[in-house]
Every structure is written in structure tokens, then in C-alpha cells.
Design an enzyme around this catalytic site. Structure first.
Site, short mmCIF file in Angstrom:
data_model
loop_
_atom_site.label_atom_id
_atom_site.label_comp_id
_atom_site.label_asym_id
_atom_site.label_seq_id
_atom_site.Cartn_x
_atom_site.Cartn_y
_atom_site.Cartn_z
N CYS A 262 11.29 -11.99 31.24
CA CYS A 262 10.76 -12.27 29.90
C CYS A 262 9.59 -13.21 30.07
CB CYS A 262 11.85 -12.84 28.99
SG CYS A 262 12.66 -14.32 29.62
N ALA A 263 9.35 -14.08 29.11
CA ALA A 263 8.16 -14.92 29.16
C ALA A 263 8.21 -15.95 30.29
CB ALA A 263 7.99 -15.65 27.83
#
Length: 617
Positions: free
Chosen positions: A26-27
Site C-alpha cells: 500500500c502507501a
């Protein structure tokens, strides 16, 4: 070390490439699904340069890296020789709860889409700035092209969700995307021109606009994956090329339009209506609840499970959850900045400055949470207070957002009304900065500099000194360091200092003389207060609240006076383990901040009546 060296170290520490079942990012995190998590060297990985922390939750082994996680992810994929998300058929025998599986599925579906969603959202914010400055004609072709660049992925989101969800479940991603495309095909969408009700094979068909929707495909792809698996098993090899895809589309597109689509839309609308109702009752309370809970969802790594709700609201009046979570984000940034202003240690100043810049420009706060706030637990209440104050202001002004963006300074123009949103996040940032600067953070050297003889002199409750108080062992078993408890909420010390216990006998007894201040209806957790005022939480097992009281028998009630050794709760160890839950039991002094220190005994086998914690006042 460079990204290649870090990737090699990570692969080695998670048990090697043969132990990796799947990987997404993810981020800020690498989200591994491992065949055997016992092979992973968590502590060693946490101490590796370039790794912020490691979180185990939702069946995932999450390695928090920071903003440059895509580069590390690419190197890990090369090192581990993974060609796609799914590496091989899972051989893991670990039981994962239903809720964890749902969050893992949603997270795995959206993780690959984050760069595209964030990029499109930034273009939307740029358009808002250009429009505000009157530098672009909203009726012109230039605006139309840029608006298409920012809105295309959201309009066709069912197709992308169909692809990534299918990848997550091991089904053909392009057939999954085709199912989503079927709901957006013009001949189907034109039926809406004649009303919201039609029919298919004499069955009632409820029509709705599926552009930008998420839930219908999340549900449909689960069924499609099972269908495709069965079709490939029973279809002769000569027909494999076209027959399974043909039957899948023939069944799934009508089934989604008839059943899954309307059901998912009703569920999504129900959730949003619930948030709207709560806002109408008390907007301030709504802001307090969402902003207060958000950082802990991030800590657990399940915050992406809320994203589908946010996205579903974009075309239905705008999302109110995202703006409130932004207050929490800026509160965390403020806390980091306050520590930066106060700190004298060069390493801490460097850490907090980098984390502050990351938060301000990218809206990524995991480096702040894990590198600063979870390290200095006195900052946790400051983070919550600043966040809920800002969240209450944002909710009170009914701020909304109509596109997916990270909560950074650069995306402020994406929110409406802009000025009131800026006021809310500004208050959260300033409150976080001032409170963390004024009240500071505990000196981490204090614990390291404590001499061994100080621990040995810690007196039990029966001692003549009034400075110390002993918490005796409530459950027989193996004593663990709190940091070894496999739940970041406890192991981080966020709830207070304490120990963990692996029970060998299914009975919890009173660790001192005092009162039962709280016992959960499910009897899996009990709060006690000693006659000296020490507050202790005994949480039997992890996630055992989901058992809804099964396998637990309480022998006390709220407000009841207790004596050391009184039986509090009995529990069935075998039954709980067979249900798939860990019995690791945190014993926490929840009002740790009221004392000079709480010293835990060394890991060992413990029996009833043995001291495990010394509280120093």
C-alpha cells in the site's frame, strides 16, 4: 543499505521466498501473506535499517517501510522471484477470523489501485486550484481533458476492482474486469432512461448507476472466483480457452445486476445513511468518534477497509469520513513537528523533521505513528485530543470531498468548503504542535539507565514502604515480554506497560485486593482496580471478543470487591484454540502514566501468586 540489500534482508527475515505465499503493498507497507509466520524473524526485521516497524494483523505480516515502499516492493518481487501477487497455493494452516479475511480481501483489492487513485485525486485537486484562481475555463476542452484524466478511474472503478479483486482471489483478472464492464456498457446503462425498474427473463431487475461503485464487484468477484474454479475443474481441456469465461460472464453479469448490485448498493447506502444520521444527531460526536478511532485503524493496518465506503459516497453527495480523518492526520503531523521543536537529540530531530515533511506533502503518517508516537506513548493522548478537536470542527462544518486524495497540504483545494476544512485541520495541527511541545515526551533513556538493584528492591504490597505496589500473576503459564504479544495495540505500550502470558491453566484469579471495575459481557476481558489505585486490564486471548462469550465463564461482576487469589474467569483453552484464536493474554497497568515506572518480571514459567509487575510511585 540500498533498496536491493533491504529487499534481500526482508525476504530472508520473512522465512525466505518459499515461505511467501503472496505480497502486495500500500502507501507505506509491504503486506506479506506467509505460509508459516513462525519462521519470520520479526524482532530482527524491526531492527533492520530502512524498516520502520512490523505489524501482524488480519492474516498479514506487514512490514512498514515508508514513502519509498514501491521501490522496495519491486526489489522484493525480484529477489523472491514473484511474478504476480499470488506466488503459490497456500500451505498455511493458520486459522484467520472472518473479519480478518474480509479486511485482507479489501486491502488486497485496493492496494494495487492506490497509485492510480492518488494520482487522479491530485489532478482533481490541481483542477480545483486552477478553477479557484480562474486560470482555466470549466466549459473549455482543456478542462474536459484534464477532468477526464482525473475522473476516468473513478467512473470505471468497477472494472478495476473486478481486475484486482480477481487477482487477489486467484481468478482470471480480465474476466473479472469484464464483469465490471458489463455494468457500465451503454445498452445496459440506457435502461435507466426508462426508469429504475425493468426485468430479465421475467425476473424483476432493479436498475442503478454502477459507475464509481465498489461493493457490487467486491461481492460478485467472490462468487465468480468460486464459480471459475469449479468450471475449470469440470471443463474438458479442449474447451478451457472459452467455456469457463463464457459461462462466468453469462452467469455473473446478470446475477450481479439482479442480486449483488442492488444488495451492495443498499448496504453501502445504509452505511452512509448511518453516518449521516449520526451527523444529524451530533456532528461533533461524529467527528470525535471517527477522528479518535482513525489512528488506531492505521496502527492495525485495516484502515483501507474503510476506503470503499468513502468512494461510494463520492457520487452521492460527497464523502464526510475522509475530511474528518484528515484532522487526525494533521494532528499527527503537528505532534511530530512539536517534538522536532522540543527535541535536542540530533537523531530524533532528523526523524521528526523527515516524518513531518512526509506528512505535510504526502499525507503519509506511518513514520510518525510508528517512529515517534508509538515510541513515546505520552504522545498518544495528545494525538487523540488534537485529532478529535479538529475532527469535531470539520464535522460541524459538514466538510466533504468528491475524489480520492491523501490528506496533505497539496490536496486542501479538493475539500469543500475549503476555508472551514483548512480551519479544522489547522486547529488539529496547532493543537498537536503546542501540546507535544509543552508536555513533551518521556525520556527513553530512563528505562535503560534503571539499575538492576532498583528492580530487586521493588517491594511487594505487603512491604512497609508506600512507594511500590506488586501485581501478582493472575494466570499460570509462560510469562512473556509485552513486546512479544502479537497485537500492536498491546505490544507497543499504547494501553500501558505490562506483560503477556501464555496460559497453561484456564483460570484467571485476582492479582491483588481491590474491586472489579469492568467486565466485558463476553467475559474475555476484565478491568480491576487495586486498593492502592492501580488499574489493571486482563485481556484473555487476542480477538476473542468474536467468540461472543463462548468458552468463558465469569465468576465476578462489576463493582464486586475481590481478594488476591479469588477466581475471576474460567475459560476453555482447548475450545478457544480449536476456534482459531490465540490465547496470549496481556496483563496491562492501564494507568501507567500515573506512576514513575512499571517494571515487568523476566520471561519465565509462572504459577499463581507469583509477582509479575512492580508499580513504582
Amino acid at each position: 543499505m540500498d533498496n536491493r540489500q533491504l529487499a534481500e534482508k526482508i525476504v530472508e527475515s520473512v522465512g525466505g521466498e518459499e515461505n511467501i505465499n503472496s505480497l502486495v503493498h500500500c502507501a507505506t507497507r509491504l503486506r506479506f501473506k506467509l505460509d508459516d509466520r513462525s519462521k519470520a524473524k520479526k524482532e530482527e526485521l524491526q531492527n533492520t535499517e530502512g524498516v520502520i516497524t512490523v505489524v501482524e494483523n488480519g492474516g498479514q505480516f506487514q512490514v512498514v517501510i515508508g514513502n519509498h515502499v514501491p521501490k522496495v516492493y519491486a526489489e522484493v518481487m525480484k529477489v523472491a522471484k514473484i511474478s504476480g501477487e499470488t506466488n503459490k497455493e497456500s500451505t498455511s494452516t493458520e486459522k484467520v477470523g472472518a473479519a480478518s479475511k474480509v479486511f485482507e480481501y479489501i486491502s488486497g483489492t485496493f492496494s494495487p489501485l492506490i497509485p492510480a487513485l492518488a494520482g487522479a485525486g491530485m489532478i482533481k485537486a490541481l483542477l480545483a486550484i486552477l478553477t479557484l484562481l480562474h486560470w482555466i475555463d470549466v466549459e473549455g476542452s482543456t478542462y474536459a481533458v484534464l477532468n477526464a484524466a482525473s475522473g476516468g478511474i473513478f467512473f470505471f472503478l468497477p472494472i478495476f476492482v473486478g481486475i484486482t479483486a480477481s487477482l487477489k482471489l486467484g481468478a482470471n483478472p480480465y474476466v473479472g474486469g469484464a464483469i465490471g464492464a458489463g455494468l457500465l456498457e451503454p445498452s445496459f446503462t440506457q435502461l435507466l432512461e426508462h426508469g429504475t425498474r425493468s426485468e430479465f427473463l421475467n425476473l424483476p431487475l432493479i436498475l442503478t448507476n454502477y459507475s464509481s461503485t465498489v461493493f457490487p464487484l467486491l461481492i460478485a468477484i467472490v462468487v465468480y472466483a468460486l464459480l471459475e474454479k469449479w468450471l475449470r475443474k469440470v471443463t474438458p481441456g479442449v474447451l478451457q480457452l472459452f467455456f469457463p469465461p463464457m459461462i462466468s460472464l453469462l452467469i455473473m453479469v446478470p446475477l450481479t445486476a439482479l442480486v449483488f448490485g442492488p444488495f451492495a448498493v443498499y448496504v453501502s447506502d445504509g452505511i452512509m445513511n448511518g453516518v449521516s444520521y449520526l451527523s444529524s444527531v451530533s456532528a461533533i460526536l461524529t467527528g470525535v468518534i471517527i477522528a479518535g478511532a482513525w489512528p488506531f485503524l492505521v496502527i492495525l493496518g485495516v484502515h483501507w477497509g474503510v476506503v470503499p465506503i468513502m468512494i461510494s459516497a463520492f457520487t452521492k453527495g460527497g464523502d464526510v469520513i475522509g475530511p474528518i480523518t484528515a484532522a487526525s492526520t494533521f494532528a499527527q503531523i503537528g505532534v511530530a513537528f512539536g517534538v522536532f521543536l522540543r527535541a535536542r537529540d540530533k537523531n530524533l530531530k532528523s526523524l521528526t523533521l523527515g516524518a513531518t515533511i512526509s506528512g505535510v506533502l504526502a499525507g503519509v503518517t506511518e513514520p510518525i505513528i510508528y517512529g515517534v508516537i508509538m515510541r513515546y506513548r505520552r504522545l498518544i493522548p495528545i494525538m487523540v485530543i488534537a485529532g478529535v478537536v479538529g475532527g469535531a470542527i470539520v464535522a460541524m462544518f459538514d466538510v466533504r470531498v468528491f475524489t480520492f486524495v491523501f490528506n496533505s497540504v497539496l490536496t486542501i483545494p479538493a475539500y469543500t468548503p475549503l476555508v472551514k476544512y483548512a480551519l479544522g485541520i489547522g486547529v488539529a495541527f496547532i493543537a498537536g504542535t503546542i501540546l507535544s511541545y509543552l508536555f513533551g515526551y518521556e525520556n527513553k533513556k530512563t528505562e535503560k539507565e534503571t539499575k538492576p538493584e532498583q528492580t530487586e528492591k521493588a517491594a511487594p504490597v505487603s512491604s512497609t514502604t508506600d512507594k511500590n505496589m506488586t501485581v501478582y500473576n493472575p494466570i499460570e503459564g509462560s510469562l512473556l515480554s509485552l513486546s512479544d504479544v502479537p497485537d500492536p495495540v498491546f505490544s507497543s505500550g499504547a494501553m500501558g506497560k505490562g506483560v503477556g502470558i501464555e496460559p497453561t491453566i484456564g483460570r484467571a484469579v485476582a492479582p491483588f485486593d481491590g474491586t472489579v471495575t469492568m467486565i466485558f459481557p463476553t467475559s474475555h476481558a476484565i478491568g480491576l482496580t487495586s486498593d492502592d489505585g492501580v488499574e489493571v486490564l486482563i485481556h484473555i486471548g487476542l480477538d476473542t471478543v468474536q467468540l461472543e462469550g463462548k468458552h468463558f465463564t465469569a465468576h465476578v461482576k462489576d463493582g464486586q470487591a475481590i481478594k488476591k487469589g479469588d477466581v475471576l474467569v474460567e475459560f476453555d483453552i482447548a475450545g478457544i484454540k480449536d476456534a482459531g484464536y490465540k490465547l496470549t493474554t496481556p496483563v496491562i497497568v492501564t494507568n501507567t502514566a500515573n506512576y514513575l515506572d512499571v517494571i515487568a518480571d523476566e520471561p519465565q514459567e509462572v504459577v499463581g501468586g507469583q509477582p509479575v509487575l512492580t508499580v513504582i510511585s
